[in-house]
Design an enzyme around this catalytic site. Structure first.
Site, PDB file in Angstrom:
ATOM      1  N   TYR A  37       1.741  11.107 -12.036  1.00 21.87           N
ATOM      2  CA  TYR A  37       1.222  10.164 -11.049  1.00 21.87           C
ATOM      3  C   TYR A  37       0.709   8.904 -11.740  1.00 21.87           C
ATOM      4  CZ  TYR A  37      -1.697   8.241  -7.299  1.00 21.87           C
ATOM      5  OH  TYR A  37      -2.259   7.415  -6.368  1.00 21.87           O
ATOM      6  N   LEU A  48       0.825  -1.212   0.000  1.00 18.58           N
ATOM      7  CA  LEU A  48       0.000   0.000   0.000  1.00 18.58           C
ATOM      8  C   LEU A  48       0.854   1.255   0.000  1.00 18.58           C
ATOM      9  CD1 LEU A  48      -2.604  -1.082   2.725  1.00 18.58           C
ATOM     10  CD2 LEU A  48      -2.571  -1.633   0.283  1.00 18.58           C
ATOM     11  N   GLY A  85     -45.837  11.822  41.508  1.00 23.22           N
ATOM     12  CA  GLY A  85     -47.267  12.113  41.575  1.00 23.22           C
ATOM     13  C   GLY A  85     -47.855  12.765  40.342  1.00 23.22           C
TER      14      GLY A  85
END
Length: 381
Positions: A114, A64, A294
């Protein structure tokens, strides 16, 4: 099986290594039985001797490591092809013919520095595999997104999530620009399949991730902005699509750690409080009702809206009566025994705190409250 992961500290490497470790430790059995020995993590701070040792003893390589934002264009070939050559030469040195996976890019088809470096790496590995009679798994990844991705480096998703989560501005040059995205957890699932010898492989011999999301930059920006706003409008984020679900999971990882908590609008009076938690047009509304000792709340009924009550703390009594009849049905509930009570349509109902502590009830209604059409009618039980 000893596994070498190069670029182990990177975005994909970190996600992969944590999953491999979970499999090794027996924490993740979703992938079936995989006998993992050592996980060799190689990155920029590792030594050549470590790489040599790893190449001698590994049974599978996830390569990787790579460069996508170098200082000079020459670094593309050095980082994306030169290192791979070093790796393969070390495997040859040790006569290690283990499978090698290569992280390439869809840009390998493009004529830029690239892309050229990525294509050169692909050709190098495929040639090596043919020569050594070993397996090569070449993946041309689309843009990746998910937790632990670096903003302003890995992807536009990471940048948008980071900036919007932290209150910074984002720039959308072309909201209609289309991007193809892969979620990192889907990529990891595919890489584990390759480790087991069953990757997704196309007719051309290249491997692929079967889940790719095609969206526009504007859609990403709008979704992430909506995630941030969901704290205020109480909407359920990430429900628009499978992509939105994964995008929201990603967004959460960019919220500053000091900002994980947010306040709700507590409507308080002498009886207690009522707070909406979530609301959604299709899934309804979730609320928290607190009643003091209550106190009786409710005494109303609905035509179509229906609810579920769950007392999580205190002792209460739910009373309901069918409209037009006199018989009252009573359910005693408490946080000591979690029990959901359905509130049917056409029944007036209330809930009374009969204990000595505040009565806390989780309430779900199948419709988010609409003041213009409340479908709520007062009538004592």
């Amino acid at each position: 099986m000893n596994i070498l992961v190069t670029g182990a500290n990177g975005f994909l490497g970190k996600n992969l290594c944590t999953t491999l470790q979970n499999i090794k430790d027996g924490k993740d059995r979703s992938f079936g039985e995989i006998n993992i020995g050592e996980i060799y993590k190689y990155d920029i701070d590792s030594t050549p001797q470590e790489l040599d040792n790893y190449c001698e003893n590994c049974d599978f390589v996830f390569n990787l490591a790579g460069v996508n934002r170098p200082k000079t264009q020459d670094e593309f070939l050095a980082g994306n092809c030169g290192f791979l050559d070093t790796l393969l030469q070390l495997l040859k040195k040790h006569q290690n013919r283990c499978p090698v996976m290569l992280s390439s890019s869809i840009q390998a088809l493009l004529d830029n520095p690239y892309g050229i470096s990525k294509k050169a790496g692909e050709d190098l590995l495929l040639s090596y595999a043919k020569e050594q009679n070993s397996k090569a798994y070449v993946y041309r990844f689309s843009n990746l997104f998910g937790k632990w991705s670096r903003p302003n480096y890995n992807s536009v998703v990471a940048t948008f999530c980071n900036n919007i989560a932290s209150g910074q501005d984002i720039t959308v040059n072309d909201p209609f620009s289309v991007v193809n995205l892969c979620y990192v957890d889907d990529v990891v699932i595919e890489l584990i399949a390759a480790l087991k010898g069953s990757p997704n492989m196309a007719a051309d011999g290249l491997c692929y991730v079967d889940k790719v999301y095609t969206v526009t930059v504007g859609e990403i920006a709008d979704l992430v902005k909506g995630f941030k706003n969901s704290r205020g409008d109480l909407s359920v984020p990430g429900r628009q699509s499978e992509f939105a679900k994964k995008l929201y999971a990603t967004y959460l990882s960019y919220i500053p750690p000091t900002q994980y908590a947010y306040d709700l609008d507590m409507k308080c009076d002498e009886r207690g409080s009522f707070s909406e938690v979530l609301r959604d047009l299709s899934c309804g509304q979730v609320s928290i009702n607190v009643a003091k000792k209550g106190i009786v709340k409710g005494n109303h009924w609905h035509h179509t809206k229906n609810e579920k009550f769950l007392v999580v703390s205190g002792k209460g009594r739910i009373n309901m009566r069918k409209i037009g009849e006199s018989e009252v049905y009573t359910y005693d509930v408490s946080g000591e025994k979690l029990q959901v009570v359905d509130i049917p349509t056409g029944y007036t109902h209330n809930i009374e705190n009969v204990g000595d502590t505040p009565l806390v009830t989780l309430m779900w209604a199948n419709e988010a409250f609409n003041p213009d059409k409340p479908d709520t009618y007062f009538e004592k039980v």
